[in-house]
Design a protein around this motif. Structure first.
Motif, PDB file in Angstrom:
ATOM      1  N   VAL A 155       6.024  69.690  21.461  1.00 32.03           N
ATOM      2  CA  VAL A 155       5.208  68.781  20.656  1.00 32.03           C
ATOM      3  C   VAL A 155       3.990  69.522  20.109  1.00 32.03           C
ATOM      4  CG1 VAL A 155       3.847  66.655  20.703  1.00 32.03           C
ATOM      5  CG2 VAL A 155       5.965  66.826  22.038  1.00 32.03           C
ATOM      6  N   ASN A 156       3.667  69.265  18.847  1.00 26.36           N
ATOM      7  CA  ASN A 156       2.431  69.821  18.278  1.00 26.36           C
ATOM      8  C   ASN A 156       1.755  68.757  17.423  1.00 26.36           C
ATOM      9  OD1 ASN A 156       2.399  70.505  15.133  1.00 26.36           O
ATOM     10  ND2 ASN A 156       4.527  70.703  15.849  1.00 26.36           N
ATOM     11  N   ASN A 157       0.449  68.902  17.216  1.00 23.37           N
ATOM     12  CA  ASN A 157      -0.251  67.994  16.308  1.00 23.37           C
ATOM     13  C   ASN A 157      -0.913  68.748  15.158  1.00 23.37           C
ATOM     14  OD1 ASN A 157      -2.306  69.169  17.819  1.00 23.37           O
ATOM     15  ND2 ASN A 157      -3.527  67.295  17.946  1.00 23.37           N
ATOM     16  N   TYR A 158      -0.351  69.913  14.831  1.00 17.55           N
ATOM     17  CA  TYR A 158      -0.801  70.662  13.660  1.00 17.55           C
ATOM     18  C   TYR A 158      -0.223  70.063  12.378  1.00 17.55           C
ATOM     19  CZ  TYR A 158      -2.900  74.605  16.204  1.00 17.55           C
ATOM     20  OH  TYR A 158      -3.709  75.392  16.990  1.00 17.55           O
ATOM     21  N   GLU A 159       1.074  69.747  12.434  1.00 16.43           N
ATOM     22  CA  GLU A 159       1.763  69.288  11.226  1.00 16.43           C
ATOM     23  C   GLU A 159       1.243  67.916  10.784  1.00 16.43           C
ATOM     24  OE1 GLU A 159       6.212  70.836  11.266  1.00 16.43           O
ATOM     25  OE2 GLU A 159       5.636  70.016  13.218  1.00 16.43           O
ATOM     26  N   GLN A 160       0.957  67.814   9.485  1.00 14.05           N
ATOM     27  CA  GLN A 160       0.487  66.555   8.925  1.00 14.05           C
ATOM     28  C   GLN A 160       1.054  66.380   7.524  1.00 14.05           C
ATOM     29  OE1 GLN A 160      -3.833  66.511   8.911  1.00 14.05           O
ATOM     30  NE2 GLN A 160      -3.891  65.365  10.815  1.00 14.05           N
ATOM     31  N   TYR A 161       1.408  65.146   7.218  1.00 15.17           N
ATOM     32  CA  TYR A 161       1.788  64.779   5.854  1.00 15.17           C
ATOM     33  C   TYR A 161       0.776  63.735   5.405  1.00 15.17           C
ATOM     34  CZ  TYR A 161       4.333  62.524   2.044  1.00 15.17           C
ATOM     35  OH  TYR A 161       4.682  61.973   0.826  1.00 15.17           O
ATOM     36  N   ILE A 162       0.085  63.997   4.309  1.00 14.31           N
ATOM     37  CA  ILE A 162      -1.024  63.137   3.896  1.00 14.31           C
ATOM     38  C   ILE A 162      -0.754  62.538   2.526  1.00 14.31           C
ATOM     39  CG2 ILE A 162      -3.489  63.075   3.340  1.00 14.31           C
ATOM     40  CD1 ILE A 162      -3.841  65.316   5.411  1.00 14.31           C
ATOM     41  N   SER A 163      -0.872  61.230   2.461  1.00  7.64           N
ATOM     42  CA  SER A 163      -0.712  60.492   1.215  1.00  7.64           C
ATOM     43  C   SER A 163      -2.089  60.157   0.655  1.00  7.64           C
ATOM     44  CB  SER A 163       0.077  59.199   1.463  1.00  7.64           C
ATOM     45  OG  SER A 163       0.141  58.406   0.291  1.00  7.64           O
ATOM     46  N   VAL A 164      -2.276  60.368  -0.645  1.00 11.16           N
ATOM     47  CA  VAL A 164      -3.533  60.033  -1.322  1.00 11.16           C
ATOM     48  C   VAL A 164      -3.259  58.816  -2.202  1.00 11.16           C
ATOM     49  CG1 VAL A 164      -5.348  60.812  -2.878  1.00 11.16           C
ATOM     50  CG2 VAL A 164      -4.325  62.413  -1.238  1.00 11.16           C
ATOM     51  N   VAL A 165      -3.989  57.734  -1.919  1.00 10.78           N
ATOM     52  CA  VAL A 165      -3.673  56.430  -2.490  1.00 10.78           C
ATOM     53  C   VAL A 165      -4.866  55.854  -3.245  1.00 10.78           C
ATOM     54  CG1 VAL A 165      -3.042  54.054  -1.893  1.00 10.78           C
ATOM     55  CG2 VAL A 165      -1.994  55.967  -0.664  1.00 10.78           C
ATOM     56  N   ARG A 166      -4.592  55.300  -4.423  1.00 13.07           N
ATOM     57  CA  ARG A 166      -5.619  54.557  -5.163  1.00 13.07           C
ATOM     58  C   ARG A 166      -5.529  53.088  -4.774  1.00 13.07           C
ATOM     59  NH1 ARG A 166      -4.456  55.426 -10.496  1.00 13.07           N
ATOM     60  NH2 ARG A 166      -6.062  56.997 -10.827  1.00 13.07           N
ATOM     61  N   SER A 167      -6.669  52.505  -4.418  1.00 12.50           N
ATOM     62  CA  SER A 167      -6.696  51.102  -4.034  1.00 12.50           C
ATOM     63  C   SER A 167      -8.088  50.563  -4.365  1.00 12.50           C
ATOM     64  CB  SER A 167      -6.373  50.950  -2.541  1.00 12.50           C
ATOM     65  OG  SER A 167      -6.319  49.591  -2.182  1.00 12.50           O
ATOM     66  N   GLY A 168      -8.533  49.556  -3.631  1.00 10.00           N
ATOM     67  CA  GLY A 168      -9.868  49.018  -3.863  1.00 10.00           C
ATOM     68  C   GLY A 168      -9.952  47.558  -3.498  1.00 10.00           C
ATOM     69  N   ILE A 169     -11.164  47.028  -3.565  1.00  9.63           N
ATOM     70  CA  ILE A 169     -11.411  45.624  -3.272  1.00  9.63           C
ATOM     71  C   ILE A 169     -12.505  45.129  -4.207  1.00  9.63           C
ATOM     72  CG2 ILE A 169     -13.086  46.154  -1.448  1.00  9.63           C
ATOM     73  CD1 ILE A 169     -11.987  43.650   0.038  1.00  9.63           C
ATOM     74  N   GLY A 170     -12.306  43.923  -4.758  1.00  8.29           N
ATOM     75  CA  GLY A 170     -13.255  43.427  -5.742  1.00  8.29           C
ATOM     76  C   GLY A 170     -13.311  44.358  -6.942  1.00  8.29           C
ATOM     77  N   LYS A 171     -14.522  44.739  -7.328  1.00  5.96           N
ATOM     78  CA  LYS A 171     -14.698  45.640  -8.471  1.00  5.96           C
ATOM     79  C   LYS A 171     -14.744  47.109  -8.059  1.00  5.96           C
ATOM     80  CE  LYS A 171     -17.267  42.250 -11.233  1.00  5.96           C
ATOM     81  NZ  LYS A 171     -18.542  41.967 -11.941  1.00  5.96           N
ATOM     82  N   VAL A 172     -14.690  47.371  -6.756  1.00  5.85           N
ATOM     83  CA  VAL A 172     -14.843  48.746  -6.261  1.00  5.85           C
ATOM     84  C   VAL A 172     -13.483  49.423  -6.157  1.00  5.85           C
ATOM     85  CG1 VAL A 172     -15.724  50.191  -4.407  1.00  5.85           C
ATOM     86  CG2 VAL A 172     -16.888  48.044  -4.970  1.00  5.85           C
ATOM     87  N   LYS A 173     -13.338  50.541  -6.844  1.00 12.09           N
ATOM     88  CA  LYS A 173     -12.096  51.306  -6.817  1.00 12.09           C
ATOM     89  C   LYS A 173     -12.229  52.439  -5.793  1.00 12.09           C
ATOM     90  CE  LYS A 173     -11.181  50.544 -11.754  1.00 12.09           C
ATOM     91  NZ  LYS A 173     -12.456  49.861 -12.053  1.00 12.09           N
ATOM     92  N   THR A 174     -11.212  52.613  -4.961  1.00 11.01           N
ATOM     93  CA  THR A 174     -11.242  53.657  -3.942  1.00 11.01           C
ATOM     94  C   THR A 174     -10.043  54.591  -4.089  1.00 11.01           C
ATOM     95  OG1 THR A 174     -10.001  52.325  -2.345  1.00 11.01           O
ATOM     96  CG2 THR A 174     -12.407  52.130  -2.306  1.00 11.01           C
ATOM     97  N   VAL A 175     -10.236  55.833  -3.650  1.00 14.12           N
ATOM     98  CA  VAL A 175      -9.138  56.778  -3.479  1.00 14.12           C
ATOM     99  C   VAL A 175      -9.224  57.266  -2.041  1.00 14.12           C
ATOM    100  CG1 VAL A 175      -8.233  59.057  -4.079  1.00 14.12           C
ATOM    101  CG2 VAL A 175      -8.906  57.476  -5.882  1.00 14.12           C
ATOM    102  N   LEU A 176      -8.157  57.013  -1.264  1.00 12.14           N
ATOM    103  CA  LEU A 176      -8.167  57.298   0.164  1.00 12.14           C
ATOM    104  C   LEU A 176      -7.025  58.241   0.530  1.00 12.14           C
ATOM    105  CD1 LEU A 176      -8.641  53.651   1.518  1.00 12.14           C
ATOM    106  CD2 LEU A 176     -10.398  55.260   0.776  1.00 12.14           C
ATOM    107  N   ALA A 177      -7.325  59.184   1.402  1.00 13.80           N
ATOM    108  CA  ALA A 177      -6.304  60.082   1.944  1.00 13.80           C
ATOM    109  C   ALA A 177      -6.031  59.682   3.382  1.00 13.80           C
ATOM    110  CB  ALA A 177      -6.761  61.531   1.876  1.00 13.80           C
ATOM    111  N   GLY A 178      -4.762  59.501   3.719  1.00 16.97           N
ATOM    112  CA  GLY A 178      -4.419  59.101   5.075  1.00 16.97           C
ATOM    113  C   GLY A 178      -3.118  59.727   5.527  1.00 16.97           C
ATOM    114  N   GLU A 179      -3.069  60.110   6.805  1.00 21.32           N
ATOM    115  CA  GLU A 179      -1.846  60.706   7.343  1.00 21.32           C
ATOM    116  C   GLU A 179      -0.749  59.660   7.454  1.00 21.32           C
ATOM    117  OE1 GLU A 179      -0.231  63.284  11.195  1.00 21.32           O
ATOM    118  OE2 GLU A 179      -2.280  62.502  11.176  1.00 21.32           O
ATOM    119  N   VAL A 180       0.465  60.054   7.076  1.00 20.53           N
ATOM    120  CA  VAL A 180       1.641  59.190   7.186  1.00 20.53           C
ATOM    121  C   VAL A 180       2.582  59.796   8.222  1.00 20.53           C
ATOM    122  CG1 VAL A 180       3.661  58.285   5.980  1.00 20.53           C
ATOM    123  CG2 VAL A 180       1.440  58.332   4.820  1.00 20.53           C
ATOM    124  N   ASP A 181       3.078  58.947   9.135  1.00 21.68           N
ATOM    125  CA  ASP A 181       3.905  59.458  10.226  1.00 21.68           C
ATOM    126  C   ASP A 181       5.342  59.735   9.815  1.00 21.68           C
ATOM    127  OD1 ASP A 181       1.798  59.392  12.047  1.00 21.68           O
ATOM    128  OD2 ASP A 181       2.179  57.299  12.575  1.00 21.68           O
TER     129      ASP A 181
END
Length: 391
Positions: free
Chosen positions: A199-225
């Motif tokens: 087992v290792n925790n070096y490997e990561q796959y990261i998705s970068v997603v555009r989203s938001g709430i109300g008038k605020v637009k966000t771009v978030l990067a998050g690891e996907v399993d």
């Protein structure tokens, strides 16, 4: 000093449908890969775990002595690699990413869940650059807290070992429930030997997603399993095909039910923020033996939590819609309080347990220089954005 009360709520919780912009990955050797096609081909895993395998009494702590664990200070949200991935995407598309706030999913999870996690401090940095706000966790302070906790645990080796095993079982669960390719492309030994795999925790796959709430637009990067079913083609939305993998102790007492409810709430926030539709939980006993596997629909979790009839004592009932109203109010406040045209000021965002408010204050001159010169903004990214601002 601008502040916002933790009781604040926004009337506007209209959510922008999350959409993946691109992905990138980290290899077992610790190097970053910004080629999206390669990431999706080589870095993403596929869920495969027959129900009958639960009966095999898999010990999720097996192999701990061989765990290839990345050092804590390297296992943080890596802003330079994130900015490099954004730069790479903008160069390929010829367009600057549109967003009010750019950060990691983990940071937004802390902010979103704050109303029901009031005992945990928050320390973050924010800077404005090129009309956008970049948020970063204060990793040094968090590491200092972890070091202090480890020092305190040194007098209790049994508890320390338990916590280490609890951390490990999550990565072990990912290893035994996923495959590097779709099932049809995997050999029988590849499938059956997963419990023996290092087992290792070096490997990561990261998705970068555009989203938001109300008038605020966000771009978030998050690891996907992993991929739940298949990797779509032809521009189809990939987010419904992702899945989150989690572990928890079996729920057999009201106390454990309360603990799991809090964990499930945080998991919902993590998945909700970047549009992941499924959560797979592996439940273990006190000897770390896998006892059950359950699949949850992210959209149904708020109702499960709301209708959870367990003794609460002084614990408030968790309402996900209230967390969203807080999240909307907080992001509106941040965007209004930070001058996105002033690139000379860096800010601290702090929540101190017991104060019932989040504070925004200007950083010292030394912190400002540090954040603008590598701690958040890399020189390469600034040069890239400056080059397209001049065209």
């Amino acid at each position: 000093m601008p502040t916002i009360q933790t009781s604040s709520r926004s009337a506007n919780t209209a959510l922008k449908q999350p959409k993946e912009l691109f992905s990138y990955s980290r290899t077992v050797g610790g190097t970053w890969n910004f080629d999206e096609e390669v990431s999706k081909e080589e870095a993403i895993s596929y869920f495969y775990f027959p129900d009958s395998d639960v009966n095999k009494k898999i010990n999720l702590s097996d192999g701990l002595q061989n765990f290839q664990k990345i050092p804590d200070m390297l296992n943080v949200a890596d802003f330079p690699s994130y900015l490099r991935s954004i730069q790479n995407h903008e160069q390929e598309t010829g367009k600057k990413i549109k967003a009010d706030i750019i950060t990691f999913r983990g940071i937004m999870t802390k902010l979103l869940t704050l109303p029901y996690n009031l005992n945990s401090p928050i320390d973050m940095y924010a800077i404005a650059y090129d009309g956008q706000i970049f948020l970063k966790n204060n990793d040094e302070l968090d590491q200092s807290r972890r070091d202090k906790e480890q020092e305190e645990l040194s007098s209790n080796p049994q508890k320390k070992e338990h916590l280490e095993r609890c951390e490990y079982v999550g990565y072990k669960f990912e290893t035994i429930t996923t495959l590097p390719k779709p099932w049809a492309q995997c050999s029988r030994p590849m499938i059956e030997k997963r419990p023996k795999k290092v087992v290792n925790n070096y490997e990561q796959y990261i998705s970068v997603v555009r989203s938001g709430i109300g008038k605020v637009k966000t771009v978030l990067a998050g690891e996907v399993d992993c991929i739940w079913d298949f990797l779509p083609e032809g521009g189809e939305n990939i987010l419904p095909h992702y899945a989150e993998l989690k572990t928890s102790r079996v729920v057999d007492t009201p106390h454990h039910a309360m603990q799991f409810e809090k964990k499930l709430f945080r998991t919902w926030a993590q998945c909700f923020l970047i549009g992941i539709k499924r959560v797979v939980y592996g439940f273990r006993d006190d000897q770390y033996i896998l006892k059950d596997v359950e699949v949850y629909d992210t959209e149904e979790i708020p109702l499960l939590i709301k209708d959870n009839e367990i003794p609460r004592s002084n614990n408030p009932r968790i309402l996900c819609i209230e967390a969203l109203k807080w999240y909307g109010a907080l992001l509106e406040w941040l965007v209004q309080s930070i001058d996105r045209n002033n690139e000379q000021v860096a800010y601290k965002i702090r929540y101190v347990p017991g104060q019932n408010q989040v504070q925004l204050s200007e950083c010292s001159k030394e912190e400002n220089e540090k954040l603008r010169n590598g701690a958040i903004l890399s020189e390469e990214f600034k040069q890239w954005r400056d080059s397209i601002r001049q065209t």
